[in-house]
Design an enzyme around this catalytic site. Structure first.
Site, PDB file in Angstrom:
ATOM      1  N   SER A 264      13.550  -2.083   7.592  1.00 47.69           N
ATOM      2  CA  SER A 264      13.701  -1.753   6.355  1.00 47.69           C
ATOM      3  C   SER A 264      12.823  -1.063   5.525  1.00 47.69           C
ATOM      4  O   SER A 264      11.486  -0.780   5.960  1.00 47.69           O
ATOM      5  CB  SER A 264      13.302  -2.877   5.802  1.00 47.69           C
ATOM      6  OG  SER A 264      11.986  -3.741   5.126  1.00 47.69           O
ATOM      7  N   LYS A 265      13.697   0.024   4.487  1.00 46.03           N
ATOM      8  CA  LYS A 265      11.810  -0.119   4.119  1.00 46.03           C
ATOM      9  C   LYS A 265      10.129  -0.849   2.793  1.00 46.03           C
ATOM     10  O   LYS A 265       9.738  -0.202   3.457  1.00 46.03           O
ATOM     11  CB  LYS A 265      12.738   0.321   2.520  1.00 46.03           C
ATOM     12  CG  LYS A 265      11.939   0.895   1.156  1.00 46.03           C
ATOM     13  CD  LYS A 265      12.074   1.472  -0.030  1.00 46.03           C
ATOM     14  CE  LYS A 265      11.243   1.914  -1.034  1.00 46.03           C
ATOM     15  NZ  LYS A 265       9.826   2.234  -1.302  1.00 46.03           N
ATOM     16  N   ARG A 266      11.044  -1.701   3.238  1.00 46.93           N
ATOM     17  CA  ARG A 266       9.654  -2.696   2.752  1.00 46.93           C
ATOM     18  C   ARG A 266       8.645  -2.821   4.412  1.00 46.93           C
ATOM     19  O   ARG A 266       7.445  -2.568   4.179  1.00 46.93           O
ATOM     20  CB  ARG A 266       9.799  -4.044   2.972  1.00 46.93           C
ATOM     21  CG  ARG A 266       9.967  -4.535   1.647  1.00 46.93           C
ATOM     22  CD  ARG A 266      11.019  -6.407   1.512  1.00 46.93           C
ATOM     23  NE  ARG A 266      11.720  -6.227   1.128  1.00 46.93           N
ATOM     24  CZ  ARG A 266      12.622  -6.534   2.390  1.00 46.93           C
ATOM     25  NH1 ARG A 266      11.928  -7.630   3.077  1.00 46.93           N
ATOM     26  NH2 ARG A 266      14.073  -7.455   2.210  1.00 46.93           N
ATOM     27  N   GLY A 268       7.797  -0.214   6.389  1.00 49.39           N
ATOM     28  CA  GLY A 268       7.746   0.982   5.672  1.00 49.39           C
ATOM     29  C   GLY A 268       6.365   0.779   4.656  1.00 49.39           C
ATOM     30  O   GLY A 268       5.138   1.477   5.103  1.00 49.39           O
TER      31      GLY A 268
END
Ligand code: GLU
Length: 513
Positions: A264-266, A268
């Site tokens: 997920s973006k989190r 990253g």
């Protein structure tokens, strides 16, 4: 038509609901590799039927990201092609016509249930599903008279068209990667295919109608679409297209680098790597998300890295350019298991591809970094910059790392690493360095091969400690005790600059004692 004589036509079909995620980029890449390998066509279709989730700028972002990575498109919104338009919101007539075909054949029906009515049913029946067991209790064209249906539609009542799924069927999905998966049709609900409210089909209908009309031979997409596949199989059948239905390939998920679960973006943000190909400026929140391009990755490195997340060439070759990937790609060597997003490996690929660049090209990429650091790139010749970056490139993962490793070629030290000073500088050093400066001043040939023996001989003749003198020398010229070979540095800096720096060091380096 048999698979062998069929033209290979694949599509990447993103929805413009935000920036293209790195997993979507991998899907696009695999489609592209497969198409090119077979001399087939790569289609880019924009699936924008969900007007609620449409995000301005997302379509341009997709085009820009694919172009940056060298993922070429043969047919699409920009490229055109024989089966356009390639944007779903421009194909309303086509979908309307196909919805009518299913309605006329009794394979779909109108449903007038309001959101409140559906809500009430859900409260009444646990695990309510709109299907063969419940549709008779609902307000639809199966329970109402044709006159009433006509009247409601003429009055402008909102409705949806639902797919009539026959219970008791085994639905087989053949996936080139996963083999055959069979499910019972009873578990499927009567999916909404079309909504009168926005006069648009839903994803399912538009997706399969377009795959059929665009003569798609292989649907290669993320694993998250696997649950939709049985419905799609039934839709192909309902339209009478089962014989030419595309083959499915559902690619494995990209997983978190450090554990289970979807990337997920989190992840990253938490671990410090981009999950988007390009920087994205969210038009609503104004948030900026980092991209591979802006973080200093070369597109070739990103392509190579992504290609190996879920596929391998069957041996341990890792570094492959696009042409090599096209030649070697195969579904046989794709994994079914999720691929851990090993972002450190991405850095290694970037390092590797940076080493392959010409020093001149690398120097060009370094120009903006020099400017950001207050150095006028035009004040140095390309030859000079190329030599400088060539000496330090083995130490970098990103172009921006060149600054820390090569800054002393572009600016004399303004301070000296205190630890190195403590270790390498003492009361005798100013005199020794002054003598070295005089020695160097008298030399005409500053080439490393000529200067090195002269300096080494002087150190030996004076009975000095080689390491101590060379480190002090380096400290005056570089500002710290690291960097490439000392005489390569002085060759590039030249006599005047070298001597100036030694003298500045004698004045500027202060010890505590
Ligand atoms: N529009 C879908 C997406 O956003 C396409 C899924 C498919 O490839 O069938 O991924």
């Amino acid at each position: 038509m048999s698979q062998t004589e069929r033209e290979i036509r694949v599509r990447f079909a993103p929805s413009p609901t935000g920036p293209l995620h790195i997993g979507g980029v991998r899907t696009a890449l695999y489609n592209y590799l497969f198409a090119r390998q077979h001399g087939g066509k790569m289609i880019l279709r924009i699936e924008d039927t969900d007007s609620q989730r449409f995000v301005p700028g997302a379509e341009d972002y997709i085009n820009e990201a694919l172009a940056w990575l060298g993922i070429g498109i043969d047919e699409g919104v920009r490229e055109g092609g024989p089966y356009g338009p390639y944007k779903q919101s421009e194909r309303r007539d086509i979908y309307r016509e196909h919805v009518k075909m299913l309605l006329d054949a009794g394979k779909a029906y109108f449903a007038f249930d309001t959101p409140a009515e559906l809500e009430a049913k859900r409260a009444e029946i646990p695990n309510f599903q709109y299907d063969a067991t419940t549709r008779q209790q609902m307000r639809n064209s199966l329970t109402m008279s044709p006159d009433e249906v006509k009247r409601l539609i003429d009055e402008g009542a909102q409705y949806v068209v639902r797919f009539k799924i026959e219970p008791g069927r085994d639905v087989a999905v053949d996936d080139l990667l996963r083999g055959r998966v069979v499910i019972k049709s009873d578990i499927l609900d009567d999916k909404v295919l079309y909504k009168s409210a926005d006069d648009l089909p839903t994803y399912h209908l538009a997706n399969i109608v377009d795959d059929h009309l665009m003569k798609v031979s292989h649907v290669i997409r993320g694993e998250e679409w696997l649950p939709s596949a049985p419905l799609h199989v039934l839709l192909y059948e309902a339209f009478g297209w089962a014989d030419t239905a595309p083959s499915f390939v559902h690619l494995p998920l990209l997983l978190k680098p450090d554990g289970k679960g979807k990337l997920s973006k989190r992840d990253g943000d938490r671990l410090g790597f981009p999950v988007f190909p390009l920087e994205w400026h969210d038009p609503k929140s104004g948030d900026v998300s980092t991209g591979y391009r802006e973080s200093g990755y070369l597109p070739e490195a990103v392509v190579n890295f992504l290609a190996l997340l879920g596929w391998n060439p069957g041996d341990d070759t890792e570094v492959m350019n696009m042409d090599e990937l096209i030649a070697k790609f195969s579904f046989e060597h794709c994994s079914r298991a999720g691929a851990k997003f090993a972002f450190e490996k991405g850095k290694w690929f970037n390092h590797t591809y940076l080493q392959k660049l010409d020093d001149e090209r690398l120097a060009e990429l370094f120009n903006p970094v020099l400017a950001q650091n207050g150095v006028d790139p035009d004040a140095f010749s390309t030859e000079y910059k190329a030599k400088a970056v060539g000496m330090v490139k083995s130490r970098i993962n990103f172009v921006k790392d060149l600054w820390d490793n090569a800054r002393f070629f572009f600016a004399a030290p303004t301070s000296y690493d205190p630890k190195a000073v403590k270790k390498r500088w003492n009361a005798e050093m100013p005199a020794i360095m002054a003598e070295l400066a005089t020695l160097l001043e008298g030399r005409d040939n500053f080439e490393a091969a000529a200067l090195e023996p002269v300096v080494l001989k002087w150190i030996e003749d004076k009975g000095l400690h080689l390491g101590n003198v060379m480190n002090a020398f380096r400290l005056t010229v570089v500002g710290e005790c690291k960097g490439p070979h000392m005489f390569d540095i002085t060759e590039l800096l030249g006599k005047d600059e070298t001597v100036r720096r030694i003298r500045a060091g004698i004045e500027g380096i202060k010890t505590d004692e």
